[in-house]
Design a protein around this motif. Sequence first.
Motif, PDB file in Angstrom:
ATOM      1  N   ARG A 267      -8.178   0.859  -6.896  1.00 25.04           N
ATOM      2  CA  ARG A 267      -8.255  -0.393  -6.152  1.00 25.04           C
ATOM      3  C   ARG A 267      -9.443  -0.371  -5.189  1.00 25.04           C
ATOM      4  O   ARG A 267     -10.186  -1.360  -5.088  1.00 25.04           O
ATOM      5  CB  ARG A 267      -6.952  -0.606  -5.389  1.00 25.04           C
ATOM      6  CG  ARG A 267      -6.915  -1.901  -4.657  1.00 25.04           C
ATOM      7  CD  ARG A 267      -5.545  -2.144  -4.081  1.00 25.04           C
ATOM      8  NE  ARG A 267      -5.541  -3.443  -3.441  1.00 25.04           N
ATOM      9  CZ  ARG A 267      -4.978  -3.678  -2.284  1.00 25.04           C
ATOM     10  NH1 ARG A 267      -4.352  -2.720  -1.648  1.00 25.04           N
ATOM     11  NH2 ARG A 267      -5.005  -4.876  -1.766  1.00 25.04           N
ATOM     12  N   THR A 268      -9.638   0.735  -4.520  1.00 16.87           N
ATOM     13  CA  THR A 268     -10.765   0.861  -3.604  1.00 16.87           C
ATOM     14  C   THR A 268     -12.084   0.796  -4.353  1.00 16.87           C
ATOM     15  O   THR A 268     -13.035   0.141  -3.915  1.00 16.87           O
ATOM     16  CB  THR A 268     -10.662   2.184  -2.824  1.00 16.87           C
ATOM     17  OG1 THR A 268      -9.407   2.226  -2.153  1.00 16.87           O
ATOM     18  CG2 THR A 268     -11.783   2.318  -1.816  1.00 16.87           C
TER      19      THR A 268
ATOM     20  N   GLN B  85      -4.532   3.669  -5.722  1.00 17.54           N
ATOM     21  CA  GLN B  85      -5.257   3.325  -4.499  1.00 17.54           C
ATOM     22  C   GLN B  85      -6.745   3.593  -4.666  1.00 17.54           C
ATOM     23  O   GLN B  85      -7.581   2.800  -4.241  1.00 17.54           O
ATOM     24  CB  GLN B  85      -4.708   4.123  -3.308  1.00 17.54           C
ATOM     25  CG  GLN B  85      -5.317   3.756  -1.990  1.00 17.54           C
ATOM     26  CD  GLN B  85      -4.995   2.334  -1.573  1.00 17.54           C
ATOM     27  OE1 GLN B  85      -3.945   1.800  -1.922  1.00 17.54           O
ATOM     28  NE2 GLN B  85      -5.900   1.714  -0.841  1.00 17.54           N
TER      29      GLN B  85
ATOM     30  N   ARG C 176       0.817  -1.213   0.000  1.00 15.92           N
ATOM     31  CA  ARG C 176       0.000   0.000   0.000  1.00 15.92           C
ATOM     32  C   ARG C 176       0.849   1.261   0.000  1.00 15.92           C
ATOM     33  O   ARG C 176       0.429   2.296  -0.475  1.00 15.92           O
ATOM     34  CB  ARG C 176      -0.935   0.004   1.204  1.00 15.92           C
ATOM     35  CG  ARG C 176      -2.029  -1.004   1.063  1.00 15.92           C
ATOM     36  CD  ARG C 176      -3.018  -0.838   2.154  1.00 15.92           C
ATOM     37  NE  ARG C 176      -4.051  -1.837   1.965  1.00 15.92           N
ATOM     38  CZ  ARG C 176      -5.320  -1.622   2.154  1.00 15.92           C
ATOM     39  NH1 ARG C 176      -5.735  -0.469   2.567  1.00 15.92           N
ATOM     40  NH2 ARG C 176      -6.189  -2.569   1.953  1.00 15.92           N
TER      41      ARG C 176
END
Length: 115
Positions: free
Chosen positions: A14-15, A11, A3
Motif C-alpha cells: 500500500r505504501t 502495508q 491499518r
Amino acid sequence: MTRQHLSAQQQSERTSELRSYVIGYALALILTLIPFTVVAFSDLARMTQWLVIGACALIQVVVHFRFFLHVSLAKQKREDLHLILFTTLILVIMVGGTLWIILNLYTRMMPSMLP
C-alpha cells in the motif's frame, strides 16, 4: 480494512502504491506546468515552444502509462503494452487519414486562400 488489520506485506504494498501515485502526480503536474510557463513567460521562438510542448506531452504519456496505468516492460505486462500500442496505431491512422482528406479537400476547393 483498517491499518491495524493489514499485514506487514500489505502495508508495504500500500505504501509503495501510494508513493507511485504521488510521484506520478508530481511528475504530471511538473510536465503540465512547463509548457504553460514556456508559453506565458518566455521569449522563445514559436517552433521551440512547439517542440517543448510536444516533448512534455510525450513524456507525460509515458508517466501516465507507468505510474497510473501500471504498464511496464515486464513480461506479464507485455500484452497490455501491445494493446495500447495497437490502439495508438489505429488512432494515428484515423486522425492522420482524416487530416489528410480535410487538407486535400481544402487545397482543391480554396486554392486562393492557401498561405
